[in-house]
Design a protein around this motif. Structure first.
Motif, PDB file in Angstrom:
ATOM      1  N   ILE A 306       0.868  -1.189   0.000  1.00 23.00           N
ATOM      2  CA  ILE A 306       0.000   0.000   0.000  1.00 23.00           C
ATOM      3  C   ILE A 306       0.900   1.234   0.000  1.00 23.00           C
ATOM      4  O   ILE A 306       2.070   1.144   0.439  1.00 23.00           O
ATOM      5  CB  ILE A 306      -0.921  -0.018   1.253  1.00 23.00           C
ATOM      6  N   ASN A 307       0.364   2.358  -0.480  1.00 21.02           N
ATOM      7  CA  ASN A 307       1.120   3.607  -0.325  1.00 21.02           C
ATOM      8  C   ASN A 307       1.010   4.052   1.132  1.00 21.02           C
ATOM      9  O   ASN A 307      -0.092   4.153   1.681  1.00 21.02           O
ATOM     10  CB  ASN A 307       0.655   4.707  -1.297  1.00 21.02           C
ATOM     11  N   GLU A 308       2.147   4.335   1.737  1.00 21.60           N
ATOM     12  CA  GLU A 308       2.211   4.528   3.185  1.00 21.60           C
ATOM     13  C   GLU A 308       1.663   5.880   3.631  1.00 21.60           C
ATOM     14  O   GLU A 308       1.618   6.168   4.826  1.00 21.60           O
ATOM     15  CB  GLU A 308       3.660   4.373   3.659  1.00 21.60           C
ATOM     16  N   ASP A 309       1.231   6.739   2.688  1.00 18.87           N
ATOM     17  CA  ASP A 309       0.728   8.052   3.092  1.00 18.87           C
ATOM     18  C   ASP A 309      -0.797   8.110   3.168  1.00 18.87           C
ATOM     19  O   ASP A 309      -1.363   9.169   3.420  1.00 18.87           O
ATOM     20  CB  ASP A 309       1.242   9.164   2.154  1.00 18.87           C
ATOM     21  N   VAL A 310      -1.498   6.982   2.975  1.00 23.03           N
ATOM     22  CA  VAL A 310      -2.951   6.980   3.197  1.00 23.03           C
ATOM     23  C   VAL A 310      -3.219   7.056   4.701  1.00 23.03           C
ATOM     24  O   VAL A 310      -2.308   6.855   5.516  1.00 23.03           O
ATOM     25  CB  VAL A 310      -3.659   5.719   2.614  1.00 23.03           C
ATOM     26  N   TYR A 311      -4.485   7.315   5.070  1.00 27.81           N
ATOM     27  CA  TYR A 311      -4.837   7.304   6.490  1.00 27.81           C
ATOM     28  C   TYR A 311      -4.420   5.944   7.089  1.00 27.81           C
ATOM     29  O   TYR A 311      -4.738   4.892   6.527  1.00 27.81           O
ATOM     30  CB  TYR A 311      -6.354   7.543   6.667  1.00 27.81           C
ATOM     31  N   PRO A 312      -3.677   5.972   8.229  1.00 32.04           N
ATOM     32  CA  PRO A 312      -3.110   4.714   8.736  1.00 32.04           C
ATOM     33  C   PRO A 312      -4.135   3.630   9.078  1.00 32.04           C
ATOM     34  O   PRO A 312      -3.785   2.442   9.133  1.00 32.04           O
ATOM     35  CB  PRO A 312      -2.313   5.147   9.969  1.00 32.04           C
ATOM     36  N   GLY A 313      -5.386   4.012   9.311  1.00 30.64           N
ATOM     37  CA  GLY A 313      -6.410   2.990   9.538  1.00 30.64           C
ATOM     38  C   GLY A 313      -6.628   2.137   8.285  1.00 30.64           C
ATOM     39  O   GLY A 313      -6.932   0.938   8.381  1.00 30.64           O
ATOM     40  N   LEU A 314      -6.460   2.747   7.108  1.00 32.81           N
ATOM     41  CA  LEU A 314      -6.593   1.961   5.868  1.00 32.81           C
ATOM     42  C   LEU A 314      -5.395   1.022   5.713  1.00 32.81           C
ATOM     43  O   LEU A 314      -5.527  -0.096   5.211  1.00 32.81           O
ATOM     44  CB  LEU A 314      -6.726   2.888   4.650  1.00 32.81           C
TER      45      LEU A 314
END
Ligand SMILES: Cc1cc2nc3c(=O)[nH]c(=O)nc-3n(C[C@H](O)[C@H](O)[C@H](O)COP(=O)(O)OP(=O)(O)OC[C@H]3O[C@@H](n4cnc5c(N)ncnc54)[C@H](O)[C@@H]3O)c2cc1C
Length: 491
Positions: A306-314
């Motif tokens: 995953i791209n690590e800059d999405v909301y960390p809950g995702l």
């Protein structure tokens, strides 16, 4: 449910006498119950709130105090951001999906500026300043933060704007939110019966007309002339329900006040209420977002997912549901040092090595796993690109020796609570009762159950599967208000 603690509804005709009567009976005094009480009293209804704890608050009072609001709130504008309800709606539909509740999301987005104003009018403070780097809760009292709106793929679907509105507080803001809402309720005529645990509904001719509750070992019958509003929170603390509906959450830490026993949900099911999205959960993964975004997150064979800059809950949902939480944050010394000390929550690398070969061996990954992943990542990062997962160029930099790894399964401890989470994540349930946008609880045919309303985490709100911080306090207060209005207006 055991026979000693029955949940099946009681017929009004079998009630010897009603001990209490009111127009609107609200069960549960968290953010949703408080909002319902404020609107029901404002509409002229007599209100009684039943709360099993010794005071109001619930999980809402322990929460970070992030509320997902947008569309051009005063706080956004003061921080220099333009936003529209359409962009907010498009983001939420993508982030809370697949199959987020279109009607609820649309209404919530269009009414968000007004809802923010309502909160402020009820004393809830928000500071017009932006916290701009990824974190769970800002270590400052800044009032606005990004929730991944500017990350892939969301930035391509809607014009990004920060919409995480954090209640002004030293640390987690939920305590201030509930202090202000309970103060506002105390200024109304609503009565609050604490230490009072609602166990079953009372019905009459197919209509919900009250509740049976226990207080200090005695049983009382409450009549509700207009409606019963269930705002009892989710079911993450009920091991049996979690095993039945959300088995992937079994054994993980629970993010709640300890009282999310699902009683409100099963009480409503016992009168025919439908539920949905019961397997979905918010996964508060045990990592520091600022470390992850500056490095990477990999699975047990060293692959990013995953791209690590999405909301960390995702990230947490992807890590749990796709990789069983067997995931590691990989970073270098510079990435670790760049995260301010008060944002590290005391987290230190579990493995450190001069070479990636040594690091993957220490972790127990297949030889070459990290060498390949970090090698590819570095090659593209040097060009400011992430063709595999599209992390923003802001966070791209080739990682250099010495390297480090953090084992997510070891848990982390927010300074506010100081107890490390179990199993790599703290979770709560997102699914619950099916309701209309006005809080009517629906039966299996999709028809409203007369006299029964619900809001907050006892219900399935905006979400289907995805979760963004602030959507629980946000939809709890917003749909709690609507349920209070609807119940007060019922004949
Ligand atoms: C540490 C932490 C951080 C969080 N951070 C955020 C955040 O920043 N933003 C966000 O949006 N969400 C956050 N959440 C999630 C959020 O707090 C909850 O989902 C939300 O508060 C639920 O609100 P509610 O009103 O539905 O339930 P609650 O606030 O839990 O209130 C339910 C109340 O009902 C009472 N009750 C339950 N059953 C009965 C019964 N049978 N009879 C009488 N009373 C009953 C309970 O005692 C409780 O007081 C966080 C949660 C935690 C624990």
């Amino acid at each position: 449910m055991s026979a000693r603690n029955p949940v099946a509804p009681l017929e009004a005709g079998d009630v010897e006498h009603f001990d209490h009567g009111t127009d609107v009976l609200i069960v549960g005094y968290g953010c949703a119950g408080a909002a319902a009480a404020l609107e029901a009293t404002a509409a002229g209804a007599e209100v009684v709130i039943l709360e099993k704890a010794s005071g109001g608050g619930g999980s809402s009072a322990l929460s970070g105090g992030e509320m997902y609001l947008g569309g051009g709130t005063e706080i956004q504008r003061a921080c220099g951001f333009e936003d529209t309800a359409q962009d907010m709606e498009a983001f939420l539909l993508a982030a809370l999906g697949p199959d987020a509740d279109k009607e609820k999301v649309g209404l919530y987005s269009r009414a968000s500026v007004d809802h923010h104003r309502w909160l402020v009018d009820h004393g809830v403070p928000f500071k017009p300043s932006l916290w701009s780097s990824p974190t769970w809760v800002p270590p400052t009292d800044d009032g606005l933060m990004w929730m991944g709106e500017n990350s892939y793929p969301f930035a391509e679907l809607a014009k990004p704007a920060p919409r995480g509105h954090r209640v002004t507080s030293d640390g987690f803001g939920g305590k201030v939110l509930m202090q202000k809402l309970t103060e506002a309720v105390a200024a109304t005529d609503a009565a609050v019966h604490t230490d009072t645990y609602a166990t079953r509904l009372i019905v009459e001719g197919g209509r919900v007309v009250g509740v049976v509750a226990r207080q200090y070992g005695k049983t009382y019958a409450y009549r509700a002339r207009r409606g019963v509003v269930l705002t009892t929170g989710g079911f993450a603390d009920n091991a049996e329900m979690v095993a039945q509906h959300a088995p992937q959450l079994v054994g993980l830490g629970v993010n709640s006040d300890g009282g999310d026993d699902g009683r409100g949900i099963v009480m409503a099911q016992a009168v025919g209420a439908a539920v949905k999205h019961m397997s979905a959960g918010q996964v508060g993964i045990s990592l520091i977002p600022g470390m992850m975004v500056r490095g990477m997150i990999v699975n047990s064979v060293g692959q990013r997912f995953i791209n690590e800059d999405v909301y960390p809950g995702l990230v947490g949902q992807a890590a749990l549901y796709r990789h069983g939480l067997k995931v590691w944050v990989i970073l270098d010394e510079q990435a670790y040092e760049e995260v301010p000390v008060d944002e590290r929550w005391g987290v230190q690398p579990h493995f450190v090595a001069e070479t990636l070969e040594d690091l993957e061996q220490q972790i127990g990954m297949p030889p070459g796993a990290l060498v390949t992943t970090v090698g590819e990542y570095n090659r593209h990062a040097a060009e400011g690109e992430d063709p595999y997962f599209h992390k923003s160029a802001t966070w791209l930099r080739p990682l250099q020796s010495p390297f480090a790894a953090i084992d997510v399964q070891r848990g982390i401890a927010p300074p506010e609570y100081g107890e490390a989470g179990r199993g790599g994540a703290e979770v709560f349930t997102i699914g619950g009762l099916c309701t209309t946008v006005d809080g009517h609880v629906l039966d299996l045919d999709g028809d409203p159950i007369p006299g029964l309303y619900g809001a907050g985490r006892a219900t399935s709100g905006l979400h289907s599967w995805g979760y963004i911080s602030g959507t629980s306090l946000g939809d709890g207060t917003f749909f709690g208000r609507r349920a209070g209005v609807a119940a007060a207006g019922a004949d």
